[in-house]
Design an enzyme around this catalytic site. Sequence first.
Site, PDB file in Angstrom:
ATOM      1  N   ASP A   1       0.855  -1.184   0.000  1.00  0.00           N
ATOM      2  CA  ASP A   1       0.000   0.000   0.000  1.00  0.00           C
ATOM      3  C   ASP A   1       0.900   1.247   0.000  1.00  0.00           C
ATOM      4  O   ASP A   1       1.745   1.383  -0.867  1.00  0.00           O
ATOM      5  CB  ASP A   1      -0.953  -0.061   1.203  1.00  0.00           C
ATOM      6  CG  ASP A   1      -1.995   1.034   1.226  1.00  0.00           C
ATOM      7  OD1 ASP A   1      -2.974   0.943   0.480  1.00  0.00           O
ATOM      8  OD2 ASP A   1      -1.810   1.990   2.017  1.00  0.00           O
ATOM      9  N   TYR A   3      -1.735  11.271   2.180  1.00  0.00           N
ATOM     10  CA  TYR A   3      -2.644  11.579   1.063  1.00  0.00           C
ATOM     11  C   TYR A   3      -2.695  13.085   0.792  1.00  0.00           C
ATOM     12  O   TYR A   3      -2.794  13.508  -0.358  1.00  0.00           O
ATOM     13  CB  TYR A   3      -4.047  11.072   1.378  1.00  0.00           C
ATOM     14  CG  TYR A   3      -4.165   9.582   1.524  1.00  0.00           C
ATOM     15  CD1 TYR A   3      -4.410   8.770   0.416  1.00  0.00           C
ATOM     16  CD2 TYR A   3      -4.035   8.969   2.768  1.00  0.00           C
ATOM     17  CE1 TYR A   3      -4.527   7.399   0.542  1.00  0.00           C
ATOM     18  CE2 TYR A   3      -4.148   7.588   2.906  1.00  0.00           C
ATOM     19  CZ  TYR A   3      -4.390   6.815   1.791  1.00  0.00           C
ATOM     20  OH  TYR A   3      -4.498   5.452   1.927  1.00  0.00           O
ATOM     21  N   HIS A  33      -6.950  -6.747  -0.484  1.00  0.00           N
ATOM     22  CA  HIS A  33      -5.907  -5.723  -0.354  1.00  0.00           C
ATOM     23  C   HIS A  33      -4.801  -6.084   0.635  1.00  0.00           C
ATOM     24  O   HIS A  33      -3.630  -5.802   0.388  1.00  0.00           O
ATOM     25  CB  HIS A  33      -6.556  -4.401   0.064  1.00  0.00           C
ATOM     26  CG  HIS A  33      -5.612  -3.238   0.082  1.00  0.00           C
ATOM     27  ND1 HIS A  33      -4.955  -2.791  -1.041  1.00  0.00           N
ATOM     28  CD2 HIS A  33      -5.199  -2.437   1.105  1.00  0.00           C
ATOM     29  CE1 HIS A  33      -4.187  -1.749  -0.718  1.00  0.00           C
ATOM     30  NE2 HIS A  33      -4.320  -1.521   0.567  1.00  0.00           N
TER      31      HIS A  33
END
Length: 317
Positions: free
Chosen positions: A101, A231, A296
Amino acid sequence: MEGIEHTTVRANGINIHLAEKGQGPIILLLHGFPEFWYSWRHQIHALASLGYRAVAPDLRGYGDSDAPADVDSYTYFHVVGDLIGVLDAIGADKVFVVGHDWGAIIGWNLCLFRPDRVKALVNLSVSFSPRNAMNKPLQTFRALYGDDYYICRFQEPGAIETEFAEIGIDKVLKYFLTSLPAGPLYLPKGKALRDQLGIPITLPSWLSEEELNYYVTKYENTGFTGGLNYYKNLDLSWELTAPWTGSQVEVPAKFIVGDLDLTYNTPGLNESMTFDELKKHVPLLEEVVVMKGVGHFLQEEKADEINQHIHDFFQKF
């Protein structure tokens, strides 16, 4: 967990917590969101037993590492700088790296900026994304997926944190760790996860209540802000990496993704995961593995298989 040693090192001006076990060639394990070192617990034990020194840091903003208050302190350069500091602190000249990730994004950039410090790379879930010289990342995400796309929702300071707090940290983590969609994730403003949490979530066989509680306890102490700041810096990192436009990742690499991973099923992202496409930008890429029926968090969902993939690749070097 038994046999795992916990230490803190000073790196790049902040304190970084490390969880490690074993003796031998060092494997640096880089976690993503919403995780911390604990997501590598299965790999730490397995890789130590195979003759490696497994080292899993809490990246800045996570777990027991420092979380700088300045939002702009979470660019690729800050985090890669932390890792170079960690390597120097533990006396490691060159290491193997495994990322998942956000840890995969940082892994790609570590190899891009400092290939002299990496022997080989195994990345999970997020493939290398070459810099688009024309469009900033957030502009692209909004154009493709709209303002409710989770990365776009993570931009407004404090907004999603407030919604997550109202939902409850335990429910948020339970959803993210076990129930992400096989496609783009949307978090509509004011009702994030409302529809998704309308159905009770049963924990999968690979995540026990005790393990989930370990995540929850840590995030009750830290909150989500540190991780969300990564982010918030996507556009700033884009600006700062302009000198690397067109650069290749020149480190031996292997990429693994689950066919139920949201990244593998998101238009605009999945195209970069084919061997031929990825090899254009990672010329020493040796293999792309698509794991069937896996989502994931594949290092937890299929721990034994991931451990074997890591070992099989790194033993070549």
